[in-house]
Design an enzyme around this catalytic site. Sequence first.
Site, PDB file in Angstrom:
ATOM      1  N   GLN A 188       0.809  -1.215   0.000  1.00 51.04           N
ATOM      2  CA  GLN A 188       0.000   0.000   0.000  1.00 51.04           C
ATOM      3  C   GLN A 188       0.845   1.270   0.000  1.00 51.04           C
ATOM      4  OE1 GLN A 188      -3.182   0.553  -0.307  1.00 51.04           O
ATOM      5  NE2 GLN A 188      -4.299  -1.303   0.253  1.00 51.04           N
TER       6      GLN A 188
ATOM      7  N   GLU B 256      -3.540 -15.467  -3.766  1.00 53.57           N
ATOM      8  CA  GLU B 256      -2.857 -14.383  -4.480  1.00 53.57           C
ATOM      9  C   GLU B 256      -2.246 -14.921  -5.766  1.00 53.57           C
ATOM     10  OE1 GLU B 256      -1.333 -11.339  -6.103  1.00 53.57           O
ATOM     11  OE2 GLU B 256      -2.466 -11.010  -4.241  1.00 53.57           O
TER      12      GLU B 256
ATOM     13  N   ASP C 187      -9.612  -7.697  -1.359  1.00 46.95           N
ATOM     14  CA  ASP C 187      -8.971  -6.414  -1.657  1.00 46.95           C
ATOM     15  C   ASP C 187      -8.464  -6.469  -3.096  1.00 46.95           C
ATOM     16  OD1 ASP C 187      -7.704  -3.981  -1.626  1.00 46.95           O
ATOM     17  OD2 ASP C 187      -6.105  -4.567  -0.244  1.00 46.95           O
TER      18      ASP C 187
ATOM     19  N   CYS D  27     -10.201   0.392  -3.770  1.00 48.01           N
ATOM     20  CA  CYS D  27      -9.606   1.699  -4.059  1.00 48.01           C
ATOM     21  C   CYS D  27     -10.337   2.406  -5.192  1.00 48.01           C
ATOM     22  CB  CYS D  27      -8.121   1.556  -4.402  1.00 48.01           C
ATOM     23  SG  CYS D  27      -7.785   0.537  -5.855  1.00 48.01           S
TER      24      CYS D  27
END
Length: 405
Positions: free
Chosen positions: A231, A278, A333, A360
Amino acid sequence: MSLNVEIDRTLEVAIERLLPGGVGLAHAEGLTLFVSLAAPGDVVRVRIDRVQGKLGFASIVEVLKRSPVRIEPPCPYFGRCGGCDFQQLTYEAQLDAKVEIIRDCLQRIAKIEAPREIPITPSPNQWHYRARANWQVDSVAKLLGYFERGSNRVCDVEFCAVLVSELQETLEKVRNEILAGTTTDRLRDIDAVVGDEGVSVAPPFANFKPDIVSRRIGNGNYHFSAEAFFQVNHDLLEPLIAEALRDEKGQTAVDLYCGVGLFTLPLARQFERVTGVEAHPVAAEFARRNIESAKRGGSETSLGSVEIVTARVGNWLSDHSRSFGPVDFLLLDPPRTGCENRDIAGILALRPAQISYVSCDPATLARDLKKLTAAGYVLDSIAAFDMFPQTHHVETVARLSVTNR
């Protein structure tokens, strides 16, 4: 069918409000205008750059009457550099605009009645907050910086007011290498990220390397490098994690798009079994390392069983969603583009009791929330975090629960 409005023609308009994407809304001569770098309440003369149907895209030629929230942008590159688009606003106006952008997306895209109050956590630092950057390179012209607004030309930037000091120093060192001609034509962009031990740079060139660095966030220590995403605004990560997880506890949790394990590690302290998924192999390996490092640091008694899977989220969900067993809590996310349709289908097949969606991009968040609420989930809360001051971007945490399982 486009209206008969000449390109490059100028019009006087009033900016009504700011829209998703950070543009100002105005109306003139039958056109709905999207005006770049505007402030709500401005009266401006704009130039029509492009017309598409009844939509016009315009840029400001002159500010005729300043909005009460308009300020002078401090950065000399503002307007040409494509990195920031909110420097013309007071910080309070930036926060207000981001809340309204989230509200607009919830109501217009997700068809969800937004809460009366959407809390937003301001950034402790409005400037010099970026601990991660991506710089564009023109090796032939020896330019380094960011793309110019609306183009692929490199805006040569000697100083960036949103970078932390360590990255600004690295920007200057990289610039010296480019000016000395030590880069190659194949070098198109450079990633750099700050950790407690220094700066990691990728791809490697000259004396720069993707060194492994780490950062302490709350009770967790995270290893990463410029080759894996971490981040941007480290000052807000503790409250972001706290909102995403709260005090949820249980047997099983799933962390989709887990990256280097930012949320996986605290999840492992609250759930007995945690699976992180991931697709990026370097990030997934860092997630494994961060979990093992926490165990070696004496946290094994407080950590549940953790598995990190290197796979595309949609593929893993397709293979496991119907046989995985009950899931108490699912956190996701995703990248700015949000979830693919198969990802949403897999989440719905998994049917977790609680979902925490960290996003985001309010528009893609709203698009995905519409699909989740149509399948029986209820939006319980939504909170914003100003991870990206001086831009229209905003981080959002949406919490959902299922009405029936």
